[in-house]
Write a protein that holds these residues in place. Sequence first.
Motif, PDB file in Angstrom:
ATOM      1  N   VAL A   1       0.613  -1.256   0.489  1.00  0.00           N
ATOM      2  CA  VAL A   1      -0.147  -0.321  -0.217  1.00  0.00           C
ATOM      3  C   VAL A   1       0.556   1.119  -0.094  1.00  0.00           C
ATOM      4  CG1 VAL A   1      -2.105   1.451   1.088  1.00  0.00           C
ATOM      5  CG2 VAL A   1      -1.687  -1.297   1.661  1.00  0.00           C
ATOM      6  N   TYR A   2       2.113   1.862   0.057  1.00  0.00           N
ATOM      7  CA  TYR A   2       2.782   2.454   0.495  1.00  0.00           C
ATOM      8  C   TYR A   2       4.376   1.902  -0.241  1.00  0.00           C
ATOM      9  CZ  TYR A   2       1.322   2.059   5.604  1.00  0.00           C
ATOM     10  OH  TYR A   2       0.072   2.747   6.328  1.00  0.00           O
ATOM     11  N   HIS A   3       4.541   3.363  -0.381  1.00  0.00           N
ATOM     12  CA  HIS A   3       6.125   3.444  -1.313  1.00  0.00           C
ATOM     13  C   HIS A   3       6.918   3.868  -0.123  1.00  0.00           C
ATOM     14  CE1 HIS A   3       4.589   2.117  -5.487  1.00  0.00           C
ATOM     15  NE2 HIS A   3       6.385   2.873  -5.671  1.00  0.00           N
ATOM     16  N   TYR A   4       8.785   3.542  -0.271  1.00  0.00           N
ATOM     17  CA  TYR A   4       9.371   4.384   0.486  1.00  0.00           C
ATOM     18  C   TYR A   4       9.879   4.780   0.225  1.00  0.00           C
ATOM     19  CZ  TYR A   4       7.196   0.890   3.774  1.00  0.00           C
ATOM     20  OH  TYR A   4       6.489  -0.208   4.319  1.00  0.00           O
ATOM     21  N   MET A   5      10.558   5.618   0.151  1.00  0.00           N
ATOM     22  CA  MET A   5      12.148   6.541  -0.942  1.00  0.00           C
ATOM     23  C   MET A   5      13.297   6.953   0.027  1.00  0.00           C
ATOM     24  SD  MET A   5       9.167   9.349  -1.848  1.00  0.00           S
ATOM     25  CE  MET A   5      10.339  10.032  -3.094  1.00  0.00           C
ATOM     26  N   ARG A   6      13.748   6.681   0.223  1.00  0.00           N
ATOM     27  CA  ARG A   6      14.986   6.688   0.479  1.00  0.00           C
ATOM     28  C   ARG A   6      16.060   8.106  -0.332  1.00  0.00           C
ATOM     29  NH1 ARG A   6      19.535   4.549   3.796  1.00  0.00           N
ATOM     30  NH2 ARG A   6      18.419   1.826   2.751  1.00  0.00           N
ATOM     31  N   ILE A   7      15.655   9.253   0.473  1.00  0.00           N
ATOM     32  CA  ILE A   7      16.179  10.205   0.313  1.00  0.00           C
ATOM     33  C   ILE A   7      17.616  11.252   0.710  1.00  0.00           C
ATOM     34  CG2 ILE A   7      14.038  10.788   0.084  1.00  0.00           C
ATOM     35  CD1 ILE A   7      14.107  12.977   2.425  1.00  0.00           C
ATOM     36  N   SER A   8      18.223  11.718   0.955  1.00  0.00           N
ATOM     37  CA  SER A   8      19.067  12.990   1.470  1.00  0.00           C
ATOM     38  C   SER A   8      19.075  13.876   1.476  1.00  0.00           C
ATOM     39  CB  SER A   8      20.749  11.827   0.902  1.00  0.00           C
ATOM     40  OG  SER A   8      21.178  13.028   0.085  1.00  0.00           O
ATOM     41  N   LEU A   9      19.729  14.967   2.009  1.00  0.00           N
ATOM     42  CA  LEU A   9      19.326  16.696   1.815  1.00  0.00           C
ATOM     43  C   LEU A   9      20.893  17.322   1.341  1.00  0.00           C
ATOM     44  CD1 LEU A   9      18.091  18.788   1.941  1.00  0.00           C
ATOM     45  CD2 LEU A   9      18.153  18.832   4.094  1.00  0.00           C
ATOM     46  N   VAL A  10      20.719  17.142   0.612  1.00  0.00           N
ATOM     47  CA  VAL A  10      22.537  18.254   0.859  1.00  0.00           C
ATOM     48  C   VAL A  10      22.491  20.405   0.606  1.00  0.00           C
ATOM     49  CG1 VAL A  10      24.241  18.706  -1.450  1.00  0.00           C
ATOM     50  CG2 VAL A  10      22.776  16.284  -1.395  1.00  0.00           C
ATOM     51  N   LEU A  11      22.894  19.814   1.673  1.00  0.00           N
ATOM     52  CA  LEU A  11      22.923  21.331   1.505  1.00  0.00           C
ATOM     53  C   LEU A  11      24.149  22.555   1.106  1.00  0.00           C
ATOM     54  CD1 LEU A  11      21.827  22.271   5.209  1.00  0.00           C
ATOM     55  CD2 LEU A  11      20.284  22.482   3.738  1.00  0.00           C
ATOM     56  N   GLU A  12      23.735  23.996   1.234  1.00  0.00           N
ATOM     57  CA  GLU A  12      25.062  24.457   1.050  1.00  0.00           C
ATOM     58  C   GLU A  12      26.187  24.863   1.399  1.00  0.00           C
ATOM     59  OE1 GLU A  12      23.721  28.246  -1.091  1.00  0.00           O
ATOM     60  OE2 GLU A  12      25.873  27.960  -2.388  1.00  0.00           O
ATOM     61  N   ASN A  13      25.939  25.238   3.008  1.00  0.00           N
ATOM     62  CA  ASN A  13      26.168  25.026   3.899  1.00  0.00           C
ATOM     63  C   ASN A  13      26.588  24.109   4.101  1.00  0.00           C
ATOM     64  OD1 ASN A  13      27.344  25.618   5.912  1.00  0.00           O
ATOM     65  ND2 ASN A  13      25.912  27.427   7.076  1.00  0.00           N
TER      66      ASN A  13
ATOM     67  N   SER B   1      10.920   2.507  -3.778  1.00  0.00           N
ATOM     68  CA  SER B   1      10.629   1.283  -4.268  1.00  0.00           C
ATOM     69  C   SER B   1       8.690   0.442  -3.271  1.00  0.00           C
ATOM     70  CB  SER B   1      11.581   0.262  -3.676  1.00  0.00           C
ATOM     71  OG  SER B   1      11.381  -1.153  -3.366  1.00  0.00           O
ATOM     72  N   PRO B   2       8.647   0.132  -3.927  1.00  0.00           N
ATOM     73  CA  PRO B   2       6.859  -0.507  -3.255  1.00  0.00           C
ATOM     74  C   PRO B   2       7.286  -1.275  -1.675  1.00  0.00           C
ATOM     75  CG  PRO B   2       6.771  -1.229  -4.861  1.00  0.00           C
ATOM     76  CD  PRO B   2       8.216  -0.638  -5.172  1.00  0.00           C
ATOM     77  N   PHE B   3       8.533  -1.751  -1.757  1.00  0.00           N
ATOM     78  CA  PHE B   3       8.931  -2.521  -0.624  1.00  0.00           C
ATOM     79  C   PHE B   3      10.527  -1.967  -0.020  1.00  0.00           C
ATOM     80  CE2 PHE B   3       5.929  -5.230  -1.893  1.00  0.00           C
ATOM     81  CZ  PHE B   3       6.535  -5.600  -3.645  1.00  0.00           C
TER      82      PHE B   3
END
Lengths: 244, 129
Positions: free
Chosen positions: B23-35, B113-115
């Motif tokens: 039912v869900y989707h999972y996302m792996r994210i990473s945040l890149v900041l200028e500072n 990915s959904p899993f």
Amino acid sequence: MAVFMDLNITYTTDKKRLQSVIETAAHLGYSTVAINYVVDLQQKKQEIGKPKCVLELFDTFPMVQGKSRPIKVLNRLTVVASDPSHFAACMTFDVDIICVAVTEKQPFFFKRSPVNGAIERGVFFEISYTPAIRDSTMRRYTIANAISLMETCKGKNVIVTSGAEKPLELRGPYDIANLGLLFGLSEGDGKAAISTNCRAVHLHGETRKTALGIVHTMKKDQPLTVRQEEEHVPPSKRAKIETV
Amino acid sequence: MRRADIKDEPATYERLVYKNTSVYHYMRISLVLENESATLSAAQLKQLIVSGLRDLYGEVGGAFPFDLLKFDESTLTGVLRVYNSGLVKLWSALTLLGSYQEELCFFRVTQVSPFLLTLSGNSRELELD
């Protein structure tokens, strides 16, 4: 599957920034990028900036993440035309890409006949997504212009590019394919907008020099290098060859 | 040739087709900041994503439920979970998010990915001995 290409990186005279943009593009997975030089014909006395030789930028090009080949860098020229020539541009100009400017709300709507004529000739329409990241008014104009373009061209012959000036303005290829869904493209069209259509534009540009793809010119420098190699062979080796 | 006394029973089988088990989707994210020295807490990151959703899709879009399952403050990477219907909205909001507190930033989506299990490995980073 065709490789991901980003065909619009604004040229800056700051070499380090250009290098960092290209490195970020390679890290995100783009196999080819094109540096864009803009010329505005309405301004008088503007010199056309000479396209920098690509080899001057890097000694070794950064490797594309996920593949073992280095990134390929092309050069591209953009000419800014005035408004009434939009119809003429689609039908007659010998161009590869028509950029849909997103900086202002288009005063005219795209008419179906020049758009279809352009599609038959193999000309592509480009939408740039970096203004959408910078400013919220730009975002509205980008999405509005993109949707009106999709209605007339039905999603064919569209490419999506960044107009990145800084490395933090680039986005990965699958993110852009997802943005295509926002603009009204179907899923397959969205992915094609950054892969197969970009490759078609590249080939269209290359074959313009070749008389419908029949003639191909190549730099001829082989005799010189052979002679140079012969000179560089050290005397001891040369002696061995002679005796054998 | 078939014998008359043995009757053929029709072969029975039951076929189960799951169109989409998750039912869900999972996302792996990473945040890149200028500072590069700035960090965020998990709550601040969620607030940032909600504000991005709200900028793009309004109050209705900003109210869409999603969860931040894991967040590592030192590397600024995390795992998000969202319902299938909201995947396109969330992903496009992350793509178009440009600034955090007047600084340039960008979200890099590494895996979707959904899993959840598939997020644990990445075939590109496999080391073969």
